[in-house]
Design an enzyme around this catalytic site. Sequence first.
Site, PDB file in Angstrom:
ATOM      1  N   LYS A  16      -2.553  -2.350   7.482  1.00  0.00           N
ATOM      2  CA  LYS A  16      -3.937  -1.748   7.766  1.00  0.00           C
ATOM      3  C   LYS A  16      -5.024  -2.751   8.707  1.00  0.00           C
ATOM      4  O   LYS A  16      -5.554  -1.932   9.505  1.00  0.00           O
ATOM      5  CB  LYS A  16      -4.557  -1.932   6.304  1.00  0.00           C
ATOM      6  CG  LYS A  16      -6.020  -1.351   6.479  1.00  0.00           C
ATOM      7  CD  LYS A  16      -6.446  -1.599   4.627  1.00  0.00           C
ATOM      8  CE  LYS A  16      -7.795  -1.328   4.624  1.00  0.00           C
ATOM      9  NZ  LYS A  16      -8.528  -1.205   3.275  1.00  0.00           N
ATOM     10  N   HIS A  25      -2.830   2.531  -5.492  1.00  0.00           N
ATOM     11  CA  HIS A  25      -3.361   1.277  -5.380  1.00  0.00           C
ATOM     12  C   HIS A  25      -3.517   0.496  -6.709  1.00  0.00           C
ATOM     13  O   HIS A  25      -3.392  -0.747  -6.800  1.00  0.00           O
ATOM     14  CB  HIS A  25      -4.846   1.498  -4.760  1.00  0.00           C
ATOM     15  CG  HIS A  25      -5.342   0.334  -3.972  1.00  0.00           C
ATOM     16  ND1 HIS A  25      -5.980  -0.442  -4.880  1.00  0.00           N
ATOM     17  CD2 HIS A  25      -5.615  -0.030  -2.911  1.00  0.00           C
ATOM     18  CE1 HIS A  25      -6.350  -1.694  -4.096  1.00  0.00           C
ATOM     19  NE2 HIS A  25      -6.349  -1.297  -2.964  1.00  0.00           N
ATOM     20  N   ARG A  74      -1.210  -2.352  -7.142  1.00  0.00           N
ATOM     21  CA  ARG A  74      -1.855  -3.814  -6.586  1.00  0.00           C
ATOM     22  C   ARG A  74      -2.448  -4.473  -7.344  1.00  0.00           C
ATOM     23  O   ARG A  74      -2.611  -5.779  -7.761  1.00  0.00           O
ATOM     24  CB  ARG A  74      -2.334  -3.369  -5.157  1.00  0.00           C
ATOM     25  CG  ARG A  74      -1.231  -2.963  -4.023  1.00  0.00           C
ATOM     26  CD  ARG A  74      -2.158  -2.294  -2.941  1.00  0.00           C
ATOM     27  NE  ARG A  74      -3.032  -3.026  -2.092  1.00  0.00           N
ATOM     28  CZ  ARG A  74      -2.188  -4.086  -1.285  1.00  0.00           C
ATOM     29  NH1 ARG A  74      -1.137  -3.956  -1.132  1.00  0.00           N
ATOM     30  NH2 ARG A  74      -3.308  -4.800  -0.467  1.00  0.00           N
ATOM     31  N   TYR A  90      -1.763 -21.352   8.181  1.00  0.00           N
ATOM     32  CA  TYR A  90      -1.267 -22.231   7.070  1.00  0.00           C
ATOM     33  C   TYR A  90      -0.587 -21.372   5.944  1.00  0.00           C
ATOM     34  O   TYR A  90       0.356 -21.699   5.640  1.00  0.00           O
ATOM     35  CB  TYR A  90      -2.688 -22.650   6.295  1.00  0.00           C
ATOM     36  CG  TYR A  90      -2.495 -23.394   5.263  1.00  0.00           C
ATOM     37  CD1 TYR A  90      -1.857 -24.979   5.274  1.00  0.00           C
ATOM     38  CD2 TYR A  90      -2.382 -22.971   3.739  1.00  0.00           C
ATOM     39  CE1 TYR A  90      -1.299 -25.735   4.216  1.00  0.00           C
ATOM     40  CE2 TYR A  90      -2.113 -23.819   2.818  1.00  0.00           C
ATOM     41  CZ  TYR A  90      -1.527 -25.169   2.722  1.00  0.00           C
ATOM     42  OH  TYR A  90      -1.092 -25.804   1.826  1.00  0.00           O
ATOM     43  N   ARG A 110       0.689  -1.066   0.204  1.00  0.00           N
ATOM     44  CA  ARG A 110       0.137  -0.163  -0.006  1.00  0.00           C
ATOM     45  C   ARG A 110       0.853   1.473  -0.038  1.00  0.00           C
ATOM     46  O   ARG A 110       1.880   1.183   0.620  1.00  0.00           O
ATOM     47  CB  ARG A 110      -1.054  -0.017   1.372  1.00  0.00           C
ATOM     48  CG  ARG A 110      -1.991  -1.371   1.288  1.00  0.00           C
ATOM     49  CD  ARG A 110      -2.549  -1.161   2.557  1.00  0.00           C
ATOM     50  NE  ARG A 110      -3.881  -2.220   2.418  1.00  0.00           N
ATOM     51  CZ  ARG A 110      -3.702  -3.569   2.772  1.00  0.00           C
ATOM     52  NH1 ARG A 110      -2.445  -3.661   3.501  1.00  0.00           N
ATOM     53  NH2 ARG A 110      -4.595  -4.317   2.746  1.00  0.00           N
ATOM     54  N   HIS A 163      -3.850  -9.176   2.295  1.00  0.00           N
ATOM     55  CA  HIS A 163      -5.399  -9.420   2.536  1.00  0.00           C
ATOM     56  C   HIS A 163      -5.750 -10.100   3.663  1.00  0.00           C
ATOM     57  O   HIS A 163      -4.834 -11.129   4.027  1.00  0.00           O
ATOM     58  CB  HIS A 163      -6.154  -9.651   1.290  1.00  0.00           C
ATOM     59  CG  HIS A 163      -6.041  -8.708   0.320  1.00  0.00           C
ATOM     60  ND1 HIS A 163      -6.364  -8.967  -1.125  1.00  0.00           N
ATOM     61  CD2 HIS A 163      -5.939  -7.292   0.398  1.00  0.00           C
ATOM     62  CE1 HIS A 163      -6.489  -7.786  -1.762  1.00  0.00           C
ATOM     63  NE2 HIS A 163      -6.308  -6.760  -1.042  1.00  0.00           N
TER      64      HIS A 163
END
Length: 413
Positions: free
Chosen positions: A276, A346, A349, A383, A249, A373
Amino acid sequence: MPKIIAPLTEMQARKAKPHDKAYRLFDGGGLYLEVTPKGSRIWRMKFRQANGSENVLTFGPYPEITLQNAREKRLEARRLILQGVDPAKLRDATKRRAAEEAANTFEKIAREWYANKVPTWSERTSKNMIQRLEADIFPQIGKLPIAELKHRDVIAALRKIEQRGAAEIAHRMKAVCAQIFSYAIQCGLTDRNLVVDMKDVLKTRRASHFAAIDADELPAFLGVLERNEARMFQPTRIALRLMLLVFVRTSELIETPWSEINLEKGEWIIPWQRMKRGKLTVNPDMTDHHVCLSRQACHLLRELHAITGGGTYLFPNQRDHHKPISNNTLLVALERMGYKGRMTGHGFRALAMSTIKERLGYRHEVVDRQLAHAPKDKVASAYDRAQFLAERHRMMQDWADYIDSVAADVQQK
């Protein structure tokens, strides 16, 4: 036997003259007209409280309050007494409530709500919130008691924002006003959240995404960046290249201190507090983010270190080196390159997500984790940390090599 009092007439009230001392003209049932030496004529009513003591109600001046008005007020008071309600105490409570409502303006309650929220927000969010309220909402409805506000008052404030072309801000402030009303209801200061009913008062927003070029437009973008016809400073060009290579970001890049970068190991780990999801007040994600540097990214960081390595930040502000550059720096750079409205911070991304999946064949989960995310659950999060890191390192190197191959094709042409 109670003394029989002849009722007053309108003429008696009208012709009552002042004397040296105040005197009373009685109408019966405790009601009387008090005439003062200065000529004022005031309607009052004597009554006995439940404890037996005498008290007096004041109904107002004559002729503004007529004889008929005064008798109606006497009847209302007597009905209250029969119901066991002290009309004087009810009057005082009503005055006190009216004074409290007048004091509880929208601005006062909004600032209380804001003060409660500030500890849960970032400094930037707190600053933006109070600036928006002070600029757009308080001048319109701030001085009005929150309990007396009407739909039209709030709508007018929101539409004024919308009319200057700031539709997104208007919708955001509508949501903020709804939260303030909710707070007021919980504090017992109003009974209704006006904003909840306002579903169609603002123009409908079209769903939009951050502007981003696609894989087919990448060669042209790299060509413009390489030629540097916008005459950008070297740190700015490096910032754009790093955004392309690591697609963090914008705030995560420009606010990075050199202390997070280990050039010897080729590591960049962003502490969870800067991420974030780490800033969430409820269930923050306390996972540090591995940026997974490619050889090309490490080379750029070493080049940058020779320029700004003596300071705190990778990208220090030119006016104050103790602060990083602003969010707008990269947007302005993209605008100067001719990509205004076509590419954003952005957007790097979005470009990486689509191209890495479509052109390099990596799974969505791997790219998604590199984008930091949120995993769907804690098991998935564990995991990801255990299994995806090595794959992400390979992916980031493949992505950097892919960009180099595209840039090489541009140079050959």
